[in-house]
Design a protein around this motif. Structure first.
Motif, PDB file in Angstrom:
ATOM      1  N   ALA A   1      31.540  23.758 -24.489  1.00  0.00           N
ATOM      2  CA  ALA A   1      31.831  25.102 -24.984  1.00  0.00           C
ATOM      3  C   ALA A   1      33.264  25.484 -24.645  1.00  0.00           C
ATOM      4  O   ALA A   1      33.805  25.094 -23.608  1.00  0.00           O
ATOM      5  N   THR A   2      33.869  26.253 -25.523  1.00  0.00           N
ATOM      6  CA  THR A   2      35.227  26.732 -25.286  1.00  0.00           C
ATOM      7  C   THR A   2      35.183  27.972 -24.396  1.00  0.00           C
ATOM      8  O   THR A   2      34.139  28.632 -24.274  1.00  0.00           O
ATOM      9  N   PRO A   3      36.307  28.320 -23.773  1.00  0.00           N
ATOM     10  CA  PRO A   3      36.318  29.524 -22.924  1.00  0.00           C
ATOM     11  C   PRO A   3      35.906  30.791 -23.660  1.00  0.00           C
ATOM     12  O   PRO A   3      35.208  31.638 -23.097  1.00  0.00           O
ATOM     13  N   ILE A   4      36.302  30.931 -24.922  1.00  0.00           N
ATOM     14  CA  ILE A   4      35.954  32.150 -25.649  1.00  0.00           C
ATOM     15  C   ILE A   4      34.456  32.193 -25.944  1.00  0.00           C
ATOM     16  O   ILE A   4      33.846  33.268 -25.990  1.00  0.00           O
ATOM     17  N   GLU A   5      33.831  31.027 -26.127  1.00  0.00           N
ATOM     18  CA  GLU A   5      32.381  30.995 -26.318  1.00  0.00           C
ATOM     19  C   GLU A   5      31.663  31.439 -25.046  1.00  0.00           C
ATOM     20  O   GLU A   5      30.688  32.204 -25.101  1.00  0.00           O
ATOM     21  N   LEU A   6      32.131  30.962 -23.911  1.00  0.00           N
ATOM     22  CA  LEU A   6      31.539  31.379 -22.641  1.00  0.00           C
ATOM     23  C   LEU A   6      31.774  32.865 -22.394  1.00  0.00           C
ATOM     24  O   LEU A   6      30.913  33.560 -21.840  1.00  0.00           O
ATOM     25  N   PHE A   7      32.939  33.343 -22.807  1.00  0.00           N
ATOM     26  CA  PHE A   7      33.241  34.762 -22.658  1.00  0.00           C
ATOM     27  C   PHE A   7      32.270  35.602 -23.479  1.00  0.00           C
ATOM     28  O   PHE A   7      31.828  36.673 -23.044  1.00  0.00           O
ATOM     29  N   TYR A   8      31.917  35.113 -24.652  1.00  0.00           N
ATOM     30  CA  TYR A   8      30.949  35.820 -25.496  1.00  0.00           C
ATOM     31  C   TYR A   8      29.568  35.831 -24.838  1.00  0.00           C
ATOM     32  O   TYR A   8      28.848  36.835 -24.912  1.00  0.00           O
ATOM     33  N   ASP A   9      29.203  34.735 -24.175  1.00  0.00           N
ATOM     34  CA  ASP A   9      27.927  34.687 -23.458  1.00  0.00           C
ATOM     35  C   ASP A   9      27.870  35.742 -22.357  1.00  0.00           C
ATOM     36  O   ASP A   9      26.821  36.347 -22.114  1.00  0.00           O
ATOM     37  N   VAL A  10      28.997  35.942 -21.692  1.00  0.00           N
ATOM     38  CA  VAL A  10      29.043  36.937 -20.617  1.00  0.00           C
ATOM     39  C   VAL A  10      28.756  38.330 -21.167  1.00  0.00           C
ATOM     40  O   VAL A  10      28.080  39.141 -20.521  1.00  0.00           O
ATOM     41  N   PHE A  11      29.233  38.611 -22.363  1.00  0.00           N
ATOM     42  CA  PHE A  11      28.973  39.917 -22.971  1.00  0.00           C
ATOM     43  C   PHE A  11      27.481  40.104 -23.229  1.00  0.00           C
ATOM     44  O   PHE A  11      26.950  41.206 -23.093  1.00  0.00           O
ATOM     45  N   LEU A  12      26.796  39.036 -23.619  1.00  0.00           N
ATOM     46  CA  LEU A  12      25.351  39.142 -23.836  1.00  0.00           C
ATOM     47  C   LEU A  12      24.635  39.496 -22.539  1.00  0.00           C
ATOM     48  O   LEU A  12      23.775  40.383 -22.509  1.00  0.00           O
ATOM     49  N   VAL A  13      24.991  38.806 -21.467  1.00  0.00           N
ATOM     50  CA  VAL A  13      24.328  39.068 -20.191  1.00  0.00           C
ATOM     51  C   VAL A  13      24.714  40.449 -19.659  1.00  0.00           C
ATOM     52  O   VAL A  13      23.904  41.119 -19.015  1.00  0.00           O
ATOM     53  N   ALA A  14      25.941  40.890 -19.938  1.00  0.00           N
ATOM     54  CA  ALA A  14      26.333  42.240 -19.538  1.00  0.00           C
ATOM     55  C   ALA A  14      25.471  43.276 -20.247  1.00  0.00           C
ATOM     56  O   ALA A  14      25.072  44.290 -19.656  1.00  0.00           O
ATOM     57  N   ASN A  15      25.171  43.030 -21.522  1.00  0.00           N
ATOM     58  CA  ASN A  15      24.248  43.897 -22.248  1.00  0.00           C
ATOM     59  C   ASN A  15      22.893  43.929 -21.569  1.00  0.00           C
ATOM     60  O   ASN A  15      22.273  44.990 -21.405  1.00  0.00           O
ATOM     61  N   LEU A  16      22.421  42.759 -21.197  1.00  0.00           N
ATOM     62  CA  LEU A  16      21.117  42.652 -20.552  1.00  0.00           C
ATOM     63  C   LEU A  16      21.091  43.393 -19.221  1.00  0.00           C
ATOM     64  O   LEU A  16      20.132  44.115 -18.914  1.00  0.00           O
ATOM     65  N   ALA A  17      22.155  43.237 -18.434  1.00  0.00           N
ATOM     66  CA  ALA A  17      22.216  43.913 -17.138  1.00  0.00           C
ATOM     67  C   ALA A  17      22.260  45.429 -17.306  1.00  0.00           C
ATOM     68  O   ALA A  17      21.618  46.171 -16.552  1.00  0.00           O
ATOM     69  N   THR A  18      23.011  45.889 -18.310  1.00  0.00           N
ATOM     70  CA  THR A  18      23.088  47.329 -18.564  1.00  0.00           C
ATOM     71  C   THR A  18      21.736  47.883 -18.988  1.00  0.00           C
ATOM     72  O   THR A  18      21.314  48.954 -18.542  1.00  0.00           O
TER      73      THR A  18
END
Length: 576
Positions: A53-70
Motif C-alpha cells: 500500500a502507498t502512504p496515501i492509501e494508509l492515510f485514507y485508512d486512518v480516516f476510516l478508523v478516526a470515523n469509527l473512534a469518533t
C-alpha cells in the motif's frame, strides 16, 4: 534522497549520470495526469502492479478508523438499537472505503489530479464523521439532516469515483482495449448508485424511519457488480493486485482500535489506585484476546491465488467480520470494567459486614473505614452528583444512629451487615456512581438517581445484554475464521482442512452456546464477575492455533515423502 510531500509537485525519483560519471537525483515534476499502465511493458500493456500500500492509501485508512473512534465516543452499546446503529454507520464508511480501495489498487498513480481526488474522498470521510454523531436507526426530526448529509456525501463519493474511472479509461483505451467494456460497466454502476443516493436525499423524513436501509442494497449491488465485472474483464482483474494486503492492513487497524480499548481500560481502572493483581489479571485477559485475534487472522490470510469467486466471498465477508471485531471490542471493555466494579462492591460489602461482626468495632472506627473504602474507589462524581449526595446522606444517617447494625444478634444481621434499607440504598448508589464513573451510563426516563435499587436492576440488565452479544459476536468471529480457513486452504491436504474448519465451527458453537447461561441470572452473574470470562475467547483461539500447529506437524512427513518421490522420479536412470 529527499522525499516529496503531499502538497509538493516535485519528486526526486529519477537518477541521471553526469559527464564526470557521478550519479545525482534529477527532479521530476509530478504530471497533471498519469497513466496507470506499466511503462516497462510496452509490448503487452497491462496495469502497473504493486505489492504494498502507498502512504496515501494508509492515510485514507486512518480516516476510516478516526470515523469509527469518533462514532464510538458518541454512541454507547446498551441495547439492540445501538448495535444496529453501529452496523449502519460502519457499513456506510466501510463500503465507501471498499470502492475507493478497488480503484486505488489498480489505477492510482501519483498525479495532481489524483491528489485532488484524494482530498475530495478524505473530505467525504470527514463529512461522515460530522453526521455520525446524530446517526441512529430511526429517522427523526432532530437527525433527518444527518441522513440527508450522508446521502449527499455518498453520492459525491461515487460520482468522483466514476470521474476517476472515466479519466483512466481515456488514458488506457487505445492500449488496453480489452478493458473498455468492463470500465464502461463500472462507470455506469457508480453513476447509477451516485444518482440513487442523491434521489434518496428527497425521501428522508420521520414518517419513513427505516428507508435509509436501502443504502445497503445499493452497497451490495455496486460492490458485487464491480468486483464481478473486474474479475471477468481482461486487464483489470483483481488477482494480481494487493487487495489482500489492503484488507489485511485495514483489519490490523481495526484490531488496533481494540488496543485503544485496552488503554481506556487501564486509564479507568489503574489511574486512581494503581495496579493490583486483580486489575493486572483483567487487563492481561483483554491483551491476550487482542494478540490472539491478530494471530488467528493472519495465520489464515491468503498466500496464493485462490480463485475469483473465493476472492469475492473473502472480500465481502470482511464487513461482518470487522463488525464482530468492533462490537466484541466494546463488549470486552464493558465486561472488564464490570469485573473491576464487582470487585470494589465486594470490598464495600465486606466493610459493611465487618462493622457488625463480633467483636464489633467502635462505631467511629467502622464508619471511618466505610468512608475510606468508598474514597479509595476513586469515583468520579461529575456524572453522578445525585448519587454522591445520596451516599453522603447514608453515611451521615449512620453517624446519627446509636446502633448501625440490623439487629443486636449477629445471626440476625442482614446481607449488608448494617440495616437492610440503608445497605441496599448505599450499595445501589455506589454501584450507579461506579458505572457512571467508568463511562457506562443508562438512559431511563422512568427512574431517578435516588432509586438506587431500580438503577442497579437496569445495570444488571445492561450487563446481561452485553454478555449475550459478546458471546454472539466472538462466536461469529470464529465462524468467519472457519470460512476464511476454507477459502484460503490453510492446510495442504483436504482432510486437514476439513479438520481445521470443523474444529473452528465446533468452537464457534461452544462460544455461542454460552448465551444459554443468561437464563440463570445467578450463574451468569458468577460467570461475569470471574476473570475467566475475559479469557474464554482467547483460550478458544489458542486451542485453534494449537490444532493448526499439530496439523502442520503431521503434514511435514507427507511433504517430505512427496518431495523425495518427485526427486526420484526426475533423477536420470543409470545403466549398469
Amino acid at each position: 534522497m529527499p522525499r516529496s510531500s503531499f502538497l509538493s509537485f516535485r519528486t526526486y525519483s529519477i537518477r541521471r549520470q553526469t559527464r564526470t560519471g557521478t550519479l545525482h537525483d534529477s527532479p521530476h515534476i509530478i504530471p497533471w495526469l498519469a497513466s496507470p499502465l506499466d511503462e516497462n511493458n510496452a509490448r503487452s500493456p497491462r496495469l502497473r502492479q504493486r505489492t504494498d500500500a502507498t502512504p496515501i492509501e494508509l492515510f485514507y485508512d486512518v480516516f476510516l478508523v478516526a470515523n469509527l473512534a469518533t462514532f464510538s465516543a458518541t454512541h454507547e452499546i446498551n441495547n439492540i438499537t445501538a448495535v444496529w446503529s453501529y452496523v449502519g454507520f460502519v457499513g456506510i464508511i466501510w463500503f465507501t472505503w471498499l470502492q475507493v480501495t478497488l480503484f486505488d489498487i489498480r489505477f492510482s498513480r501519483d498525479s495532481i489530479f489524483e491528489r485532488i481526488c484524494k482530498v475530495v474522498q478524505l473530505s467525504a470521510m470527514i463529512g461522515f464523521a460530522s453526521a455520525g454523531a446524530r446517526f441512529s436507526t430511526n429517522i427523526q426530526d432532530e437527525n433527518v439532516w444527518a441522513f440527508k448529509s450522508l446521502s449527499i456525501l455518498l453520492s459525491g463519493s461515487r460520482v468522483m469515483l466514476a470521474l476517476q474511472y472515466t479519466i483512466n479509461l481515456w488514458l488506457i483505451h487505445d492500449k488496453l482495449t480489452t478493458a473498455i467494456k468492463g470500465m464502461v460497466a463500472i462507470i455506469g454502476v457508480l453513476s447509477v448508485t451516485g444518482i440513487s443516493y442523491l434521489i434518496m436525499y428527497l425521501t428522508f423524513k420521520p414518517s419513513e424511519p427505516h428507508i435509509w436501509t436501502i443504502w445497503f442494497v445499493l452497497f451490495l449491488f455496486e460492490s458485487l457488480v464491480i468486483i464481478a465485472v473486474s474479475n471477468h474483464t481482461e486487464g483489470i482483474e483483481l488477482d494480481d493486485t494487493h487487495l489482500t494486503t489492503r484488507m489485511g492492513l485495514l483489519t490490523l487497524i481495526i484490531i488496533g482500535e481494540h488496543v485503544i480499548s485496552v488503554t481506556r481500560i487501564v486509564n479507568k481502572m489503574i489511574a486512581g489506585g494503581g495496579w493490583t493483581f486483580a486489575s493486572l489479571l483483567h487487563v492481561m485477559g483483554v491483551v491476550a484476546t487482542v494478540y490472539l485475534l491478530w494471530h488467528s487472522y493472519y495465520d489464515i490470510s491468503p498466500r496464493k491465488h485462490y480463485g475469483k469467486l473465493r476472492q469475492q466471498i473473502w472480500t465481502h465477508l470482511h464487513f461482518p467480520f470487522h463488525m464482530c471485531v468492533i462490537l466484541s471490542s466494546e463488549a470486552c471493555q464493558i465486561l472488564a470494567l464490570a469485573l473491576d466494579i464487582s470487585l470494589k462492591l465486594r470490598y464495600l460489602l465486606e466493610t459493611t459486614n465487618f462493622a457488625c461482626e463480633e467483636p464489633r468495632p467502635a462505631k467511629g472506627f467502622a464508619l471511618n473505614l466505610l468512608n475510606r473504602t468508598i474514597s479509595d474507589m476513586e469515583i468520579d462524581f461529575t456524572q453522578s452528583s445525585h448519587e454522591e449526595l445520596a451516599i453522603h446522606n447514608v453515611i451521615d444517617g449512620l453517624w446519627n444512629q446509636t446502633n448501625i447494625c440490623s439487629g443486636n444478634n449477629p445471626t440476625q444481621s442482614s446481607t449488608y451487615g448494617i440495616k437492610e434499607d440503608q445497605g441496599r440504598f448505599l450499595s445501589g448508589n455506589v454501584t450507579v456512581a461506579l458505572f457512571s464513573s467508568m463511562g457506562i451510563t443508562l438512559e431511563d426516563p422512568h427512574s431517578t438517581s435516588s432509586e438506587g435499587v431500580q438503577y442497579v436492576k437496569l445495570y444488571l440488565g445492561l450487563l446481561a445484554f452485553v454478555y449475550v452479544y459478546y458471546f454472539v459476536t466472538v462466536g461469529l468471529e470464529m465462524v468467519h475464521f472457519a470460512v476464511f480457513a476454507w477459502l484460503t486452504n490453510r492446510h495442504p491436504r483436504v482432510s486437514y482442512n476439513v479438520i481445521a474448519v470443523g474444529f473452528r465451527m465446533i468452537c464457534a458453537m461452544i462460544l455461542i452456546s454460552q448465551i444459554a447461561f443468561a437464563k440463570n441470572f445467578d450463574l451468569t452473574y458468577k460467570y461475569m464477575t470471574h476473570p475467566i470470562i475475559l479469557y474464554t475467547f482467547s483460550l478458544t483461539m489458542l486451542a485453534v492455533l494449537l490444532v493448526d500447529r499439530l496439523l502442520d506437524l503431521l503434514a511435514k512427513p507427507s511433504r517430505e515423502v512427496i518431495r523425495q518421490s518427485s526427486t526420484r522420479s526426475t533423477a536420470p536412470m543409470l545403466s549398469h
